[in-house]
Design an enzyme around this catalytic site. Structure first.
Site, PDB file in Angstrom:
ATOM      1  N   SER B  13       0.857  -1.191   0.000  1.00 43.10           N
ATOM      2  CA  SER B  13       0.000   0.000   0.000  1.00 43.10           C
ATOM      3  C   SER B  13       0.893   1.242   0.000  1.00 43.10           C
ATOM      4  CB  SER B  13      -0.948  -0.070   1.195  1.00 43.10           C
ATOM      5  OG  SER B  13      -1.908   0.930   1.129  1.00 43.10           O
ATOM      6  N   HIS B  40      -2.719  -0.961  -3.418  1.00 35.59           N
ATOM      7  CA  HIS B  40      -3.873  -0.070  -3.221  1.00 35.59           C
ATOM      8  C   HIS B  40      -3.690   1.172  -4.081  1.00 35.59           C
ATOM      9  CE1 HIS B  40      -4.496  -1.891   1.049  1.00 35.59           C
ATOM     10  NE2 HIS B  40      -5.052  -2.622   0.103  1.00 35.59           N
ATOM     11  N   ASP B 133      -4.734  -4.353   5.800  1.00 40.42           N
ATOM     12  CA  ASP B 133      -5.033  -5.296   4.728  1.00 40.42           C
ATOM     13  C   ASP B 133      -3.861  -6.269   4.588  1.00 40.42           C
ATOM     14  OD1 ASP B 133      -6.379  -6.509   2.694  1.00 40.42           O
ATOM     15  OD2 ASP B 133      -6.005  -4.932   1.212  1.00 40.42           O
TER      16      ASP B 133
END
Lengths: 279, 187
Positions: B13, B40, B133
């Protein structure tokens, strides 16, 4: 490790049996859906509905019709937005609409309409382009709940800024707020948008052709199917389109891997808009 | 580990570009495993990740397409605004399901489906990121007998994601980026 592998296999058997039961008992056919995402949704359902196993879920499904609606909620409801991928709607407006204008009457099929975001987007676009009055829209889905929600045309207020921004980017010629009324954190889309819409229960898996469409828009539905089922649905679209009719798919869907690809030509390649060959 | 590896999945991310720039260009020509990556990215952007990394890498890099068969030696990036999943018969599929932990694509969704498809033959790598995540997904990979590798939080641009993964998978190897890059060349 061996135990884990063995229990995962059991789970796959259970899922297959559950989907068989769903089909045999209620004629909802998810057997050829892409399994990875179905499995994820079913696990979520199993947890939230409080079943220890998929077998227990299956027993309840077979004996209690009320379970059907619960289960379908996990299997069918897909999230969309109005004017999702504004460039798609811009291409419909700028490239497809000029062709559609040459017809005295039009039929548009929104296949897998879910809660209606794509439907309302197209009706508004057709109204802005002066085509709404000569168009009949067919909005279909396998989920009665989704169809009822689509027919109600109610969305939560927090989604409206995104819908408005998308509509603007799609080349919208009016203000989205012209089409809804807001109250108590929700907006209700004007019922006049539904005057030329027929809502209908239809399955791309088990049901037949829908006749002589000029445009079929089916976005982010085929990704849930395995390749065989994608072919079936695309064959259905081919047979349901008028000659030179248009097919719009989702941004990441294409005819590239399909046996039905030869029946279509690229119309707007980047937006996954295809045209049925004239034969 | 020992068992033959069938695929590598990576989640990253905040800080992903720099981290992946250490790992992916180090993959040698002729690398035999598929590498499936979720980063992401904002939903409204056309992703340039595949193009960007193709220019830097010695293996083919592409954005994943729905129902695409997974080919060894290829790097696949999840497209923006879709989840990327691995099917049991080793092809990729996309979904528009709701975001998970506010993310679509979601690292957990990729990892959990890949764990199902590959079982013990999977390596999952969690890199820098500012959310949680990937932790649950790595847990699924490890529970299925696969291997977990986490970027060492000390060197990470954002530490929350590696820390969450380590907390949920204490058996995962914690390595620096250059150690991960070196490790992958030996797989």
């Amino acid at each position: 490790m061996t135990d884990t592998t063995a229990s995962e296999k059991t789970e796959d058997i259970e899922i297959r049996l559950l989907l068989d039961a769903l089909y045999t008992r209620y004629h909802y056919d998810f057997r050829n859906y892409a399994m990875a995402s179905i499995k994820r949704r079913l696990k979520q359902g199993r947890e939230q509905l409080g079943f220890p196993t998929f077998s227990a879920m299956q027993e309840s499904l077979l004996h209690d019709p009320a379970m059907l609606a619960h289960l379908l909620r996990y299997l069918t409801v897909h999230v969309s937005e109005m004017f999702r991928d504004p460039s798609y709607f811009k291409a419909i407006r700028e490239k497809v609409v000029p062709h559609l204008r040459t017809y005295p009457s039009l039929k548009v099929w929104i296949a897998g309409c879910s809660r209606g975001e794509e439907l309302y987007s197209l009706v508004i676009l057709f109204r802005e382009e002066g085509l709404e009055d000569r168009t009949l829209f067919y909005a279909t889905d396998i989920s009665q709940d989704a169809l009822q929600e689509a027919e109600a045309g109610i969305f939560t207020m927090d989604r409206i800024p995104l819908f408005t921004e998308n509509h603007r980017k799609s080349g919208g010629k009016s203000s989205l707020s012209d089409y809804y009324q807001a109250a108590y954190g929700r907006v209700s889309f004007d019922k006049s948008l539904r005057r030329n819409v027929v809502f209908s229960d239809h399955s791309l898996v088990t049901d037949a052709v829908f006749g002589e469409m000029n445009l079929i828009s089916c976005r982010n539905v085929l990704i849930y199917f395995d390749r065989d089922l994608q072919d079936r649905a695309l064959g259905l679209f081919k047979d349901s389109l008028a000659r030179k009719g248009f097919l719009g798919l989702g941004a990441k869907e294409s005819l590239r891997f399909s046996n039905e690809g030869a029946a279509f030509t690229d119309f707007v390649r980047d937006e996954k808009i295809y045209q049925r060959r004239g034969d | 580990m020992g068992a033959a590896v069938g695929a590598i999945v990576i989640g990253a991310s905040a800080g992903a570009l720099d981290a992946l720039s250490v790992i992916l260009p180090a993959l040698p020509e002729g690398f035999s495993l598929p590498v499936i990556v979720v980063v992401h990215i904002p939903p409204d952007k056309r992703s340039v990740l595949a193009e960007l990394f193709q220019a830097k890498c010695r293996v083919p890099v592409r954005e994943a397409e729905d129902k695409e068969p997974i080919v060894g030696g290829t790097v696949y990036f999840a497209p923006p605004d879709y989840h990327l999943l691995v099917e049991a018969d080793k092809h990729l599929s996309l979904s528009s399901d709701e975001p998970v932990l506010f993310s679509r694509p979601s690292i957990d969704v990729l990892f959990e489906s890949a764990a199902d498809a590959y079982g013990p033959a999977l390596i999952a790598i969690v890199l820098t990121g500012a959310n949680h995540d990937g932790a649950k997904g790595m847990r699924a990979v490890v529970d299925a007998g696969g291997s977990g590798i986490v970027q060492s939080p000390e060197g990470a641009f954002a530490t929350a994601m590696p820390e969450a993964a380590i907390a949920m998978c204490p058996t995962a190897s914690v390595l620096s980026l250059s150690a991960i890059a070196a490790y992958l060349q030996e797989v």
